[in-house]
Enzyme design. Structure first.
Site, short mmCIF file in Angstrom:
data_model
loop_
_atom_site.label_atom_id
_atom_site.label_comp_id
_atom_site.label_asym_id
_atom_site.label_seq_id
_atom_site.Cartn_x
_atom_site.Cartn_y
_atom_site.Cartn_z
N GLU A 77 2.98 -46.50 -7.99
CA GLU A 77 3.86 -46.21 -9.29
C GLU A 77 4.78 -45.24 -9.20
O GLU A 77 4.85 -44.70 -8.73
CB GLU A 77 2.54 -45.79 -10.48
N ASP B 243 7.24 -43.39 -12.49
CA ASP B 243 6.97 -43.06 -13.80
C ASP B 243 8.14 -42.62 -14.23
O ASP B 243 8.70 -41.45 -14.12
CB ASP B 243 5.77 -42.42 -14.34
N GLU C 293 8.16 -41.50 -18.36
CA GLU C 293 7.55 -41.47 -19.66
C GLU C 293 8.32 -40.70 -20.62
O GLU C 293 8.82 -39.38 -20.33
CB GLU C 293 5.96 -40.98 -19.66
#
Length: 283
Positions: free
Chosen positions: A97, A99, A101
């Site tokens: 993953e 990311d 955010e």
């Protein structure tokens, strides 16, 4: 396996696709009961959050390496308690993953940009930043360059973080699992703003984040195993596969991290009393 052989295998196993334009073609809405919308003939996508539900979407394609750009305009005003997540991920317990955010905040306070990298299901590689602009006033470009050498996070073309491939020194690196692009807008007021001290003000709902101008120069996972060369991509379309930070890019990362980084797992000795993760010292 040498990097040249590895690159050759990638190029003969995956189709390089340059995608830009209609969001209907590139993405599908996955949840939200109508709170996610694709508008303006596919030129704009919006996610909304209210007290009942958030919303989300994902890419139709899976990618294994790529240069991925998306413009986002984040929830304006009092966005405390909300999180806008924009990331690439594979599936399963040992998923990879990458990311972005965006942690909402009280009106007038800065958003926190939270980044992380998971390899083989293991994350705990958080770096957090303030931005040098208000991300709610206009669209800004958030990019991931993911190739066999490194993962580079960028904002408006300015690199803010690099995660290098240090497999030769025992650090796992995402390279074998294809990932989709995902995004969601959801309520996380148990932790998102000041560790959960500031709760979501539902009188401000619905909260809305907007997306446009998606562009992907990427290797698309296909079941048929079509080769890149069958599409005759030009060498310039594959330049990102070997791209790395030049001296200017390295200087920009240092500038961002000196002035805008607010958390770096590689500096958190209390969190890792037995010693920092190996990539912190090897890189």
């Amino acid at each position: 396996m040498s990097s040249k052989i590895f690159l050759a295998l990638i190029i003969t196993t995956f189709v390089v696709a340059a995608s830009a334009g209609n969001l209907n073609q590139d993405f599908e809405i996955t949840w939200g009961d109508g709170r996610a919308k694709i508008l303006n003939n596919g030129n704009l996508l919006t996610l909304s959050l209210d007290k009942t539900s958030g919303s989300g979407f994902r890419s139709r394609n899976e990618y294994l390496f790529g240069k991925i750009d998306m413009q986002l305009k984040l929830v304006p005003g009092n966005s405390a308690g909300t999180v806008t997540a924009y990331y690439l991920s594979s599936l399963g317990d040992t998923h990879d993953e990458i990311d972005f955010e965006f942690l909402g905040n009280l009106s007038g306070d800065p958003y926190i940009l939270h980044t992380n990298v998971f390899t083989q299901g293991k994350g705990n590689r958080e770096q957090q930043f303030y931005l040098w602009f208000d991300p709610t006033k206009d669209f800004h470009t958030y990019s991931v360059l993911w190739n066999p050498q490194s993962i580079i996070f960028s904002v408006d073309g300015t690199p803010i973080r690099e995660f290098k491939n240090l497999e030769s020194k025992g650090v796992s690196f995402p390279k074998n699992q294809a990932m989709r692009i995902y995004s969601s807008l959801w309520n996380a007021d148990d932790w998102a703003t000041r560790g959960g001290l500031v709760k979501t003000d539902w009188s401000q709902a619905p909260f809305t984040a907007s997306y446009r101008s998606f562009n992907a120069q990427a290797c698309v996972w296909t079941s048929s195993g079509s080769s890149c060369s069958s599409n005759n991509p030009s060498s310039s379309n594959q330049a990102w596969l070997k791209q790395s930070l030049d001296a200017t890019g390295q200087a920009r990362i240092k500038w961002v991290q000196k002035n805008y980084m607010i958390y770096n797992y590689c500096a958190d000795t209390k969190r890792f009393p037995q010693g920092l993760p190996p990539e912190c010292t090897l890189a």
